[in-house]
Design an enzyme around this catalytic site. Structure first.
Site, PDB file in Angstrom:
ATOM      1  N   THR A 183      76.535  56.111 120.436  1.00  0.00           N
ATOM      2  CA  THR A 183      76.280  57.513 120.782  1.00  0.00           C
ATOM      3  C   THR A 183      77.562  58.340 120.917  1.00  0.00           C
ATOM      4  O   THR A 183      77.486  59.534 121.186  1.00  0.00           O
ATOM      5  CB  THR A 183      75.545  57.605 122.140  1.00  0.00           C
ATOM      6  OG1 THR A 183      76.363  56.971 123.123  1.00  0.00           O
ATOM      7  CG2 THR A 183      74.188  56.934 122.094  1.00  0.00           C
ATOM      8  N   LYS A 184      78.719  57.727 120.775  1.00  0.00           N
ATOM      9  CA  LYS A 184      79.970  58.445 121.052  1.00  0.00           C
ATOM     10  C   LYS A 184      80.386  59.317 119.859  1.00  0.00           C
ATOM     11  O   LYS A 184      79.749  59.299 118.817  1.00  0.00           O
ATOM     12  CB  LYS A 184      81.063  57.454 121.447  1.00  0.00           C
ATOM     13  CG  LYS A 184      80.694  56.646 122.709  1.00  0.00           C
ATOM     14  CD  LYS A 184      80.696  57.481 123.993  1.00  0.00           C
ATOM     15  CE  LYS A 184      79.863  56.934 125.109  1.00  0.00           C
ATOM     16  NZ  LYS A 184      80.409  55.843 125.875  1.00  0.00           N
ATOM     17  N   ASN A 185      81.482  60.077 120.021  1.00  0.00           N
ATOM     18  CA  ASN A 185      81.807  61.092 118.999  1.00  0.00           C
ATOM     19  C   ASN A 185      82.070  60.501 117.624  1.00  0.00           C
ATOM     20  O   ASN A 185      81.719  61.116 116.616  1.00  0.00           O
ATOM     21  CB  ASN A 185      82.988  61.942 119.461  1.00  0.00           C
ATOM     22  CG  ASN A 185      82.570  62.911 120.561  1.00  0.00           C
ATOM     23  OD1 ASN A 185      81.381  62.977 120.909  1.00  0.00           O
ATOM     24  ND2 ASN A 185      83.503  63.675 121.091  1.00  0.00           N
TER      25      ASN A 185
END
Ligand SMILES: *Cc1c(COP(=O)(O)O)cnc(C)c1O
Length: 386
Positions: A183-185
């Site tokens: 889910t991170k950038n």
């Protein structure tokens, strides 16, 4: 209402990642190897720093960063109650005692004045979390660290692109830890990175990330002849695989394009939700770069006539995935029991944790998806507001 469920935090995976993965498969080199090495170099270059160690998660990165401080039993590390549990667990597993300092209710970042209140003769370090991608007040944190001889670890799980007064997040303190969770950038599925200006720290961290062995597996199996390895310390199995780096190398190349897309979504939410009786994120400070990792709104039931948890349910019923970042750390029974923390002692984190909702903000979202989120929020709030 939309037909399919909008998954919260879905990454955008493109063709180059798939091709690079197939290349690893074709070469049958899956574990730590040339792609991990390349990803480390690319990431260090992006952060304008000399040393980087890839690991299998930010949790591992935080654990190794804490261990690299050479802590003794009874040492304390100060951090924020508004974070993911792994920030706290890393401190515990490194043998130190976590101490919480409440946040500033506007920035949602650790309040330097609160850190000052919590410093004792046992305090060895501070772990700051650049919440949602907004940089902490690093001038104040570094001044405190300097005057009390504390190490500073930056938990940059939200903050790959973050900058503070011309400095990149993760390069301001002693060590910066990053996450490439799904889910991170940018993502490698699971993955993490530690950066530092201190070459010795990073080389010890690399040893600790692979069982404490003197040579890494790639060198061990090279064509220049068999090399014995020696165990120098009791290390961990925290190394990143080439399969993960294969994804990360190409995600990193698109980091600015993805940031621009999230900034657009962020601005759209700010404009289209501003007339509602909900709390919106504080605007980014001048001379900083916000990483726009989370877009968090606040649902105060007294103002909007619906509880936060009922709002979460109403969004899910409308097929929109939402998140909570985070229930404050003292709300978790384990920590309450072990450290006798009470939520009321950290009132700002507690209040945010009870009212916050994260809306989807990912480059995978289409304009239509963003529209669906806005319509759902407006619909639920306006229906309950009066
Ligand atoms: C996601 C996250 C972590 C943990 O990252 P992993 O790579 O999943 O281990 C740590 N701290 C914060 C603030 C996070 O958001």
């Amino acid at each position: 209402m939309r037909k399919d469920f909008l998954v919260f935090g879905q990454p955008l995976i493109e063709q180059a990642e798939k091709d690079e993965l197939l290349d690893s498969m074709d070469k049958a080199w899956l574990g730590t190897g040339p792609k991990v090495h390349q990803f480390e170099m690319d990431f260090a270059k992006y952060k304008q720093i000399d040393y980087a160690a890839a690991v299998n998660s930010c949790t591992a990165a935080l654990h190794l960063a804490c261990l690299s401080l050479g802590l003794e039993a009874g040492d304390e590390i100060i951090t924020t109650p508004m974070t993911f549990c792994s920030t706290i667990n890393a401190i515990i597993h490194a043998g130190a005692k976590p101490v919480l300092a409440d946040i500033d209710p506007v920035t949602l970042n650790i309040d330097a004045a609160e850190i000052g209140e919590k410093i004792t003769s046992r305090t060895r370090a501070v772990i700051v979390v650049h919440f949602a991608g907004r940089p902490c007040d690093m001038d104040a944190v570094m001044a405190l660290a300097k005057s009390h001889n504390l190490a500073v670890i930056e938990d940059c799980a939200h903050a790959i692109e973050t900058e503070y007064k011309g400095n990149k997040a993760g390069t301001i303190g002693d060590l910066g830890c990053f996450s490439f969770y799904a889910t991170k950038n940018i993502t490698t599925g699971e993955g993490g990175m530690i950066i530092s200006r201190n070459e010795r720290k990073i080389s010890r961290i690399k040893i600790m990330a692979l069982h404490g062995l003197s040579h890494d597996a790639w060198e061990r199996y090279s064509d220049s002849g068999y090399k014995h390895y020696y165990v120098e310390e009791a290390g961990f199995k925290y190394n990143m695989m080439d399969l993960q780096a294969a994804i990360g190398i190409h995600q990193l190349r698109r980091i600015d394009a993805y940031w621009e897309r999230r900034q657009k979504i962020w601005n759209r939410y700010m404009g289209d939700l501003k007339d509602l009786n909900i709390g919106l994120p504080a605007v980014a400070e001048k001379d900083t770069r916000h990483a726009y990792h989370l877009f968090t709104i606040r649902i105060d039931p007294d103002k909007v006539g619906i509880s936060r948890d009922n709002f979460l349910e109403a969004m899910t019923e409308r097929n929109i995935g939402v998140g909570v970042h985070y229930l404050s750390i003292p709300e978790h029974p384990y920590y309450r029991k072990r450290f006798s923390w009470r939520s009321e002692d950290f009132p700002h984190s507690y209040a945010v944790g009870r009212e916050t909702v994260s809306l989807p903000i990912s480059p995978k979202l289409t304009d239509r998806d963003v529209e669906d989120v806005i319509v759902a929020v407006r619909d639920i709030i306006l229906k309950n507001q009066d």
